[in-house]
Enzyme design. Structure first.
Site, mmCIF file in Angstrom:
data_model
loop_
_atom_site.group_PDB
_atom_site.id
_atom_site.type_symbol
_atom_site.label_atom_id
_atom_site.label_comp_id
_atom_site.label_asym_id
_atom_site.label_seq_id
_atom_site.Cartn_x
_atom_site.Cartn_y
_atom_site.Cartn_z
ATOM 1 N N ASP A 205 36.149 44.834 39.300
ATOM 2 C CA ASP A 205 37.263 45.105 40.342
ATOM 3 C C ASP A 205 38.614 45.273 39.845
ATOM 4 O O ASP A 205 38.717 44.686 38.595
ATOM 5 C CB ASP A 205 37.052 43.848 41.445
ATOM 6 C CG ASP A 205 37.256 42.518 40.751
ATOM 7 O OD1 ASP A 205 36.771 42.546 39.768
ATOM 8 O OD2 ASP A 205 38.288 41.761 41.290
ATOM 9 N N GLU B 269 36.651 39.225 40.634
ATOM 10 C CA GLU B 269 37.373 38.454 39.655
ATOM 11 C C GLU B 269 39.002 38.217 40.089
ATOM 12 O O GLU B 269 39.496 37.148 39.935
ATOM 13 C CB GLU B 269 37.143 38.886 38.103
ATOM 14 C CG GLU B 269 37.907 37.915 37.129
ATOM 15 C CD GLU B 269 39.375 37.985 36.933
ATOM 16 O OE1 GLU B 269 39.961 37.308 36.509
ATOM 17 O OE2 GLU B 269 39.834 39.228 37.490
#
Length: 416
Positions: A101, A166
């Protein structure tokens, strides 16, 4: 234990030859938007699909999936991928964990290039996510590819772990994977997280400070500025509280640790919310925040106690009411010990490629390595970067991406 000169030369030749392919890989990754729902995006599903195809095409095998349910994204799932390469011996497994991400680009006007279209300029790749964390992901993929295409077996099993979420706390990423597969990563494994770095590539992050984020709401009584006798000025009380906390916390918590930069605990006044829209009104409510990064071993409850005692004093002196919330409270994870097997193994690999003397450091920010450490799994965060993550015009230095792949390949083949 470093590689033989012959094998080191073979790896360098192989990975240097991937330079253009690595740039193309980064360009394709960036074009697949992977902003999570907390950032207003659709998540990592399309990027994971791209990665699964590429891992197969490059000969790394089929990825095992540990997908987390999340009804905020249109697929209802957040993907997490694991690929393993069989080694000569097992255990331990050498893990490289990177996240798929990215954060949103922010204000497009601050970018000199389109955030999701990689532009290569003077040895740099510009685009959102190219350093955080696509550089580490790309280096890991091409390090593993080099080992396979040289016809080599890693010293022990190698695992590539690519996770979601994350940037928003790891709930649907690494935390989910380790809940679903508690035996996947062992405390005896060697875990590398290429999500922290320095420009020279010689800093190995092994420790982090505790994080304490504090939000204050000070309530008084609003009135016209020409009649202060009718008001209880929340802004004045909040300003006093800010200054007193700044002085008191720094005076009370003075311990230092040279592993960290800065070496002391930090207590920073940060956000202050708007109170009244016009100059001639005394505000009845004032809100502000502190961000505290506290050395491991310091008592977080003791910090909170100092904060709350100071607030009571301001309440009594200024006739206000102070409410305190702790929206972020994350005690420091146990540090990775200097003699944990991953530390000397990575030091040898970094020395072989970067030269110089690697050093162990602690940081005030949090990394996903802490998720491993809290489970008793030693992990090191390392890469070579100019630390442009989350900034406009984020960039990745191509030479760093290539050399980091070399370091990882040396780690995979340590002792051969």
């Amino acid at each position: 234990m470093m590689l033989s000169p012959e094998l080191a030369d073979r790896l360098r030749w192989r990975i240097e030859g991937y330079r253009n392919a690595m740039v193309d890989f980064q360009r394709d990754l960036t074009a697949v938007n992977a902003v999570g729902p907390d950032g207003g995006g659709e998540g990592e599903w399309h990027r994971a699909a791209f990665l699964k195809e590429e891992l197969l095409r490059l000969g790394l095998g089929r990825a095992h999936e540990y997908n987390a349910l999340d009804n905020r994204v249109y697929t209802g799932q957040r993907p997490n991928l694991v690929v393993r390469l069989e080694g000569r011996e097992c255990p331990p497994t050498v893990w490289v964990m990177a996240h798929m991400d990215t954060v949103p680009p922010g204000d497009f006007d601050l970018w000199d290039t389109p955030p999701f279209d990689v532009v290569e300029r003077e040895g740099r790749l510009y685009g959102r996510g190219v350093e955080d964390n696509q550089q580490g992901l790309t280096s890991a993929v091409f390090a593993a590819r080099a080992v396979l295409e040289e016809g080599l077996l890693p010293t022990s099993d190698v695992g590539l772990l690519f996770v979601s979420d994350e940037e928003s706390g790891n709930r649907f990423g690494l935390e989910h994977v380790l809940r679903e597969a508690p035996d996947l990563v062992s405390p005896s494994d060697l875990v590398l997280v290429p999500d922290f770095g320095s420009a020279e590539g010689l800093e190995l992050e092994v420790a982090e400070k505790s994080i304490l984020q504090v939000e204050f709401t000070v309530k008084g009584k609003q009135a016209h500025a020409s009649m202060p006798e009718l008001a209880v000025n929340a802004h004045r009380a909040a300003a006093q509280l800010t200054v007193r906390l700044d002085l008191r916390l720094h005076a009370r918590f003075t311990r230092t640790d040279p592993v960290f930069l800065p070496p002391e605990s930090t207590f920073e006044p940060t956000r202050r919310d708007s109170n009244v829209p016009n100059i001639n009104t005394i505000p009845g409510t004032d809100r502000f925040c502190f961000d505290c990064r506290v050395l491991p071993g310091e008592d977080i409850a003791g910090v909170q106690g100092q904060i709350e005692e100071t607030a009571v004093q301001v309440e009594q002196e200024f006739g206000v009411e102070v409410s305190i919330a702790y929206p972020g409270l994350l005690p420091a994870a146990p540090p990775t010990a200097a003699n944990a097997p991953v530390v000397p193994a990575l030091i040898d690999a970094v020395k072989a490629i970067r030269g110089g003397e690697p050093r162990l450091v602690g940081i005030g920010g949090g990394t996903v390595a802490a998720v491993f450490r809290r489970r008793g799994i030693p992990a090191v965060a390392w890469s070579t970067s100019d630390q442009t993550a989350h900034q406009p015009n984020e960039y990745c230095v191509v030479d760093n991406m290539v050399s980091d792949a070399l370091v990882m390949a040396h780690l995979f083949l340590r002792g051969q």
